[in-house]
Structure formats: C-alpha cells, structure tokens
Design an enzyme around this catalytic site. Structure first.
Site, PDB file in Angstrom:
ATOM      1  N   THR A  46      -6.172 -31.705  24.509  1.00 24.10           N
ATOM      2  CA  THR A  46      -5.834 -32.573  23.372  1.00 24.10           C
ATOM      3  C   THR A  46      -4.459 -32.236  22.809  1.00 24.10           C
ATOM      4  O   THR A  46      -3.651 -33.125  22.501  1.00 24.10           O
ATOM      5  CB  THR A  46      -6.888 -32.426  22.263  1.00 24.10           C
ATOM      6  N   TYR A 109     -15.372 -42.457  21.802  1.00 23.36           N
ATOM      7  CA  TYR A 109     -15.404 -43.875  21.431  1.00 23.36           C
ATOM      8  C   TYR A 109     -16.708 -44.560  21.809  1.00 23.36           C
ATOM      9  O   TYR A 109     -17.288 -45.277  21.004  1.00 23.36           O
ATOM     10  CB  TYR A 109     -14.200 -44.631  22.051  1.00 23.36           C
ATOM     11  N   TYR A 135     -16.306 -29.624  26.785  1.00 17.73           N
ATOM     12  CA  TYR A 135     -15.513 -29.614  25.550  1.00 17.73           C
ATOM     13  C   TYR A 135     -16.196 -30.516  24.535  1.00 17.73           C
ATOM     14  O   TYR A 135     -16.254 -31.732  24.703  1.00 17.73           O
ATOM     15  CB  TYR A 135     -14.094 -30.083  25.851  1.00 17.73           C
ATOM     16  N   ARG A 140     -13.147 -35.678  17.056  1.00 15.72           N
ATOM     17  CA  ARG A 140     -12.298 -36.573  17.835  1.00 15.72           C
ATOM     18  C   ARG A 140     -13.095 -37.568  18.667  1.00 15.72           C
ATOM     19  O   ARG A 140     -12.644 -38.679  18.909  1.00 15.72           O
ATOM     20  CB  ARG A 140     -11.377 -35.765  18.762  1.00 15.72           C
ATOM     21  N   LYS A 164     -16.316 -25.268  25.408  1.00 13.44           N
ATOM     22  CA  LYS A 164     -15.397 -25.097  24.288  1.00 13.44           C
ATOM     23  C   LYS A 164     -16.031 -25.818  23.114  1.00 13.44           C
ATOM     24  O   LYS A 164     -16.104 -27.045  23.078  1.00 13.44           O
ATOM     25  CB  LYS A 164     -14.028 -25.697  24.617  1.00 13.44           C
ATOM     26  N   ILE A 206     -10.264 -21.053  22.975  1.00 16.80           N
ATOM     27  CA  ILE A 206      -9.140 -21.836  23.485  1.00 16.80           C
ATOM     28  C   ILE A 206      -8.404 -22.303  22.240  1.00 16.80           C
ATOM     29  O   ILE A 206      -8.895 -23.143  21.489  1.00 16.80           O
ATOM     30  CB  ILE A 206      -9.598 -23.001  24.366  1.00 16.80           C
TER      31      ILE A 206
END
Length: 295
Positions: A46, A109, A135, A140, A164, A206
């Site tokens: 990202t 989304y 992840y 997000r 993550k 991370i």
C-alpha cells in the site's frame, strides 16, 4: 520462516517532480533501510502507491529494489486485488524469482463474506509459487478478515505462512496468536501497536515508520522479541509522536515528508493523494531536530 521475524519495511515509491519513478532515490532508500538493520523488504505494498503504478512501473520498482538489495535481505512482493482470477493470473505469469514470499491484501470494495475471503485466498494458495502472507487492513478494504478465517486458511494451506494484521485491534491480534498453528506468523501492520503485539507473541512488523527510522524501530522490535521490555518501551515511547505524525495526513505523504527531511527523496505523491502540508512538515522537521536518546 525465521527470515520474516523482526522488522520488514513497506517501501515507498519515490517520484520526481514530473511524477515519474525516481530510481536513484529508491536505491538510496533501500540502502538506508538495510544499513539501518531491518530484517526484510516489502515491495509494492500500500505504501508504494501500487494503485497508481502502471504494470511497467511495477516491474521497474521490482527490478530496482532487487538490484539495490543484491541478495542482502529477504524480499516480499505485494500481489493482491479484488478480482480473484486476475490475481491468480498474475501469480502464474509474473517472474517472482527474486522474491521470498508474496503479501496479498484481502479483497477491497467488494466486501465479501468470510467464506468469500476464504475462497479467494484458497485460489491464491493453490496458484502461488511462493509462500503467502495474508494482509488484513479493514480501514482500507472495507471488510475485516476474522481470526477464525485466518486460522482456517493457516491450517488448510501450509504455504500460507503468516498474516500482516492491521486492524489496529489488539484483542483481535491476541485471538490470532492464541489460535494460530505453531509456526504461523502474526505480523503487526500497525506501527503504534507493534510493541504490544510482539510482547503477546507476534512475530514482528511490516512497518512504515521503520523505513524512516530503521535503526531505532528495528532495535525496538528486537528488544521486544528478546523480552527486553525496558529498552523496548524506551524506544516505543520516544517514537510515538513521529508515528502519529506520519499518518496524520495519510500514508505515504507523511513518510515521504520524513524522507524529504532526511534528504532521501522528494515529497511527491500521485493523485488522489497530495503531499504533506507545510504544518505537518514543520512538526516532522522539529522532531528531527530533537531526535530522542534512543538506546
């Protein structure tokens, strides 16, 4: 998977004023974080503004980081999306020989159910030539990968080696750590909660701030992994302000302002992102002038 214990850094993609990829700056950043003592590199996550990079630019970034790294550290590459078949095709057709694992974000989304998320990562696990780090970043993606889904995937697919976890929820992180298979890695994706996650059994981080202050942040994580709580706390509390600053106006505008302050790259980001404000840059600059007494 001891190569992914400790601090990985989610590298930015530096841009020139014309918003082309700044290859020289990227090489300098790679050397900066390696010299700072981080354990591994994460490319095209990202923080790299992957959503605004073309296919050709992504290849340029991968090649640039691989050349600059020159085999010194393990590397993870971001391969993910909300079109499962497209991700599978990318895994099957891309040259991933320079990398040690992929980082694959949960579909954004679409807002799939937990079963949809499971089936998405099942398809990726069956296609990937490399180990996979899931992840989870609900802020997000718009959906949360629940601990039971992560643990189910970890038990069913041995090439899914870690997650993550960036929900910013320490209770959720503890449920993951409690229920995971023995060697499965629960990696913090949130700089501010890295220390408590490691102290309850997490594998490291991370990080975004870790590329701005690689020596200090990676040392904090090593202290935590070794149980040196006083030393880990000392660094964590000294770094809390700068961690808040870099996310105040969004990522990666904040960390690029840190790099600008250090003379490593320009502050440019691609729309719809905008560079950090002068007010934020001043706060970051003032922090740099009074660098705390890390140890």
């Amino acid at each position: 998977m001891s190569k992914f214990l400790g601090t990985g850094v989610a590298l930015v993609t530096p841009f020139k004023e014309d918003l082309s990829v700044d290859v020289d700056a990227l090489k300098n950043i790679v050397n900066h974080v390696i010299d700072g003592g981080v354990e591994y590199l994460v490319v095209l996550g990202t923080t790299a503004e992957s959503a605004t990079l073309s296919k050709e630019e992504k290849e340029l970034v991968k090649q640039t980081v691989a050349t600059a790294n020159n085999g010194r550290l393990p590397m993870v590459v971001g391969v993910g999306g909300n079109n499962t078949q497209q991700v599978v095709n990318e895994l099957k057709t891309s040259d991933l020989s320079a990398f040690d694992a992929i980082l694959s974000v949960s579909p954004y989304y679409n807002k799939p159910t937990q079963e949809g998320i499971y089936q998405h990562f099942k398809a990726i696990a069956e296609a990937s030539p490399l180990p996979i780090i899931l992840y989870n970043v609900p802020g997000r993606t718009g959906s949360n990968v629940l601990p039971q889904t992560v643990i189910r995937l970890a038990n069913d697919y041995k090439n899914i080696i870690g997650v993550k976890e960036a929900a910013g929820d320490i209770v959720q992180a503890m449920k993951l750590i409690k229920g995971k298979p023995k060697d499965f890695l629960v990696i913090s994706g949130d700089d501010m909660v890295t220390l408590p996650m490691v102290l309850v059994g997490g594998a490291g981080v991370i990080s975004v701030i870790g590329q701005g202050f690689p020596k200090e942040f990676s040392q904090m994580v090593r202290h935590a992994l070794r149980g040196n709580l006083d030393d880990a706390n000392h660094i964590h509390f000294q770094m809390m302000d700068i961690i808040e600053y870099i996310f105040e106006e969004g990522n990666p505008a904040g960390i690029k302002a840190v790099f600008e302050n250090k003379g490593l790259c320009s502050p440019y980001v691609r729309l719809p992102l905008v560079p950090a404000s002068n007010a934020l840059k001043e706060k970051i600059s003032n922090y740099g002038l009074k660098v705390p007494n890390f140890r």
